[in-house]
Design an enzyme around this catalytic site. Structure first.
Site, mmCIF file in Angstrom:
data_model
loop_
_atom_site.group_PDB
_atom_site.id
_atom_site.type_symbol
_atom_site.label_atom_id
_atom_site.label_comp_id
_atom_site.label_asym_id
_atom_site.label_seq_id
_atom_site.Cartn_x
_atom_site.Cartn_y
_atom_site.Cartn_z
ATOM 1 N N LYS A 69 -1.204 30.458 39.963
ATOM 2 C CA LYS A 69 -2.233 31.040 40.151
ATOM 3 C C LYS A 69 -0.454 32.198 38.742
ATOM 4 O O LYS A 69 -0.048 31.284 39.499
ATOM 5 C CB LYS A 69 -1.799 32.354 41.115
ATOM 6 C CG LYS A 69 -3.525 31.594 41.773
ATOM 7 C CD LYS A 69 -2.799 32.272 43.241
ATOM 8 C CE LYS A 69 -4.339 32.388 44.260
ATOM 9 N NZ LYS A 69 -5.131 32.928 43.674
ATOM 10 N N ARG A 109 -13.088 27.619 49.823
ATOM 11 C CA ARG A 109 -14.971 27.043 49.435
ATOM 12 C C ARG A 109 -13.914 25.073 50.421
ATOM 13 O O ARG A 109 -15.068 24.934 50.661
ATOM 14 C CB ARG A 109 -15.334 27.224 48.978
ATOM 15 C CG ARG A 109 -14.697 25.725 47.383
ATOM 16 C CD ARG A 109 -15.819 27.007 45.997
ATOM 17 N NE ARG A 109 -14.960 28.394 45.656
ATOM 18 C CZ ARG A 109 -15.256 28.775 44.597
ATOM 19 N NH1 ARG A 109 -16.175 28.933 44.171
ATOM 20 N NH2 ARG A 109 -15.065 30.463 44.806
HETATM 21 N N1 BES Z 1 -7.566 33.197 47.777
HETATM 22 C C1 BES Z 1 -7.663 33.696 46.746
HETATM 23 C C2 BES Z 1 -9.258 35.046 46.647
HETATM 24 C C3 BES Z 1 -8.600 36.161 46.732
HETATM 25 C C4 BES Z 1 -8.134 36.623 45.384
HETATM 26 C C5 BES Z 1 -8.048 36.754 48.167
HETATM 27 C C6 BES Z 1 -7.312 38.004 45.401
HETATM 28 C C7 BES Z 1 -7.247 37.674 48.542
HETATM 29 C C8 BES Z 1 -6.945 38.443 46.751
HETATM 30 C C9 BES Z 1 -8.677 31.907 46.501
HETATM 31 O O1 BES Z 1 -8.820 31.050 47.062
HETATM 32 C C10 BES Z 1 -8.865 32.003 45.160
HETATM 33 O O2 BES Z 1 -8.237 32.083 44.212
HETATM 34 N N2 BES Z 1 -10.281 32.573 44.408
HETATM 35 C C11 BES Z 1 -10.386 32.306 42.996
HETATM 36 C C12 BES Z 1 -11.767 31.746 42.550
HETATM 37 C C13 BES Z 1 -12.303 30.762 41.372
HETATM 38 C C14 BES Z 1 -10.980 30.368 40.884
HETATM 39 C C15 BES Z 1 -13.384 30.521 40.913
HETATM 40 C C16 BES Z 1 -10.852 33.706 42.306
HETATM 41 O O3 BES Z 1 -11.061 34.398 42.446
HETATM 42 O O4 BES Z 1 -10.271 34.095 41.419
HETATM 43 MN MN MN Z 2 -7.369 29.957 45.331
#
Ligand code: BES
Ligand code: MN
Ligand code: ZN
Length: 508
Positions: free
Chosen positions: A280, A354
């Site tokens: 990230k 997931r």
């Molecule tokens: N933990 C994150 C989602 C999240 C984002 C929680 C902001 C709280 C605040 C999750 O694991 C994630 O990174 N999801 C990605 C999925 C994508 C790579 C398909 C996302 O939502 O960008």
């Molecule tokens: Mn994530």
């Protein structure tokens, strides 16, 4: 904080402040509210004078503080906003605003005059419950790492007065129940706020064991060796990059009624989500210590279920791992096999929630054959984009379950919105290499493709997925817009909502 119900009128008791609610004044009827007559008397006319000078407007969050000429206590008016918009959440917010506004002013004991928080559609019981939640949650602060604090309101009483004294027994019971829920929310927030160096998967297992011991719940912790024997490839893959190995934690509450239903509650417990190899950006990465909020909420739900002895049997499953990059981290392109044998093509290591839930959901369904499954997960940024920082997104395959949760959301004031799941979303997560893929080439409807992925591991069991990415925590930029009962950091979203759902399940 101590909360109690007292049958006397608020103005007769010894407290640092006695609090009365006041509605926003309207053009049509701008006369001095009858409900303030006793306050006016106690201040020898100061309240009416302030009203006439338009110092009191009744806008929400407005605090007006009077000192009694006899110096016995302060009299505080809290604005409730427009009468037409009034409901239990108004009361919850008002109580929290009072506690927050007065704690820095040396107030340690507070008395709320309950009749001033009761209106047509908000009976005394709802108002008393909302005052309890609002006061306890509004006073909450995560102080573990602070060496000095302002202090807080320590004691709250809910004063019935002549009008409501005859309901004392019922109100005491309701408030006792609400205190126990609010205490569990505080307990949950304290764990969810812990940073990732402390709240490792094993630490969450220790919290679960301690809870089990305290409440007589069966707790089983599967460590990395056990997970390998069970073929939980999802947890092992996601946790592979961390020196803190993954854990699958199961907490069982056997149920308050013999022929009750079995509900499995499954939570995403990523103790830190760096994104892994698909790392990230730095901005706000610190928020990702809250990526365990679903699993911690599950622990809170089990605590509430056991304390309140809800009718159904409840199985809590916490899927815990830390998502870090490194030499032993899983990578894009890997194919992992989840518990039960379905295969996952990993295209993005940041879609890790997931992947761990695949194991937890499949395990819950196969091992316990529950009547229904509810999962809570900070799963997608797409949920936050769609619904904002205060509302959770729900995907459900069963209307009764969905409606039950929506009803619980309405009573507890934890906002929830149902979203659709269609064959289109199911199509998007089909993998060319394995059964499903954890990320799609079409980036739209991210919350719903994530749900389609999870569904593959739940099968036909009635299921509701709560994506709590938005409401699980507040940040410096969002919390000032939130109700006063949400402080900075973890909110423990879902604990009040799902506990309420479970309490009402199987009751006539
Ligand atoms: N933990 C994150 C989602 C999240 C984002 C929680 C902001 C709280 C605040 C999750 O694991 C994630 O990174 N999801 C990605 C999925 C994508 C790579 C398909 C996302 O939502 O960008
Ligand atoms: Mn994530
Ligand atoms: Zn995550």
């Amino acid at each position: 904080m101590k909360v109690q119900v007292d049958r006397r009128d608020g103005l007769t008791v010894a407290a640092d402040a006695v609090v009365c609610g006041v509605f926003e004044r309207s053009e049509k009827d701008d006369s001095f509210p009858r409900g303030l007559a006793r306050e006016d008397e106690a201040t020898k006319g100061l309240v009416r004078a302030a009203w006439e000078k338009r110092e009191i407007r009744g806008k929400s969050k407005e605090l007006t503080v009077f000192h009694r000429p006899d110096r016995r206590s302060r009299i505080v008016l809290i604005g409730l906003g427009l009468r037409a918009k009034f409901g239990p959440d108004t009361v919850r917010r008002a109580a929290a605003s009072v506690v927050r506004g007065l704690r820095a002013k040396g107030v340690r004991t507070l008395a709320f005059r309950l009749p001033s928080f009761v209106a047509d559609l908000t009976p005394a019981e709802s108002a008393a419950r909302a005052l309890t939640d609002g006061a306890v949650l509004g006073a909450y602060e995560f102080v573990k790492y602070k060496t000095t604090t302002e202090g807080t309101v320590e004691e709250v009483s809910i004063q019935l007065g002549e009008e409501l004294a005859r309901d004392e027994a019922g109100l005491k019971k309701a408030v006792a129940e609400e205190i126990s829920i609010a205490d569990t929310v505080v307990w949950t927030r304290d764990i969810a706020n812990l940073p990732a160096d402390t709240a490792t998967p094993e630490r969450l297992a220790e919290e679960a064991r301690a809870l089990g011991k305290e409440l007589g719940l069966k707790v089983t912790v599967f460590d990395e060796q056990k997970l390998a024997e069970m073929h939980c490839g999802g947890l092992l893959a996601v946790g592979g990059g961390s020196v803190h190995p993954p854990r699958l934690i199961v907490v069982e509450y056997s149920g308050g009624s013999k022929r009750g239903r079995t509900v499995a509650v499954v939570g995403k417990g990523i103790t830190f989500d760096s994104g892994g190899i698909s790392i990230k950006p730095a901005l706000n990465m610190a928020h990702m210590k809250f990526d365990k909020s679903g699993a911690v909420a599950v622990l809170g739900i089990l605590r509430a279920a056991a304390t309140l002895k809800v009718p159904p049997r409840v199985i809590g499953v916490l899927c815990c791992a830390e998502n870090l990059p490194g030499g032993s981290a899983y990578r894009p392109g890997d194919v992992v096999k989840a518990f039960g044998g379905k295969t996952i093509e990993v295209l993005n290591t940041d879609a890790e929630g997931r992947v761990v839930l695949a194991d937890g959901l499949a395990y819950a369904v196969q091992q316990y054959r529950p009547d229904e499954v509810i999962d809570l997960a900070t799963l997608t940024g797409a949920e936050v984009v769609a619904l904002g920082d205060d509302t959770a997104g729900m995907v459900a395959t069963d209307d009764r379950l969905a409606e039950g949760l929506l009803a619980a959301a309405a009573t507890t004031g934890e906002p929830l919105w149902r979203m659709p799941l269609t064959d289109y979303h199911r199509e998007l997560v089909k993998s060319d290499l394995g059964d499903v893929k954890n990320s799609t080439e079409i980036p739209t409807a991210g919350m719903l493709t994530a749900a389609a992925f999870l569904e593959a591991f739940v099968g036909n069991t009635p299921w509701a997925h709560l994506d709590i990415a938005g409401p699980a925590y507040t940040s410096l930029t969002t919390y000032k817009y939130q109700p006063s009962y949400q402080n900075l950091g973890a909110t423990a979203f879902g604990v009040r909502l799902v506990s309420r759902y479970l309490m009402d399940l199987g009751r006539p």
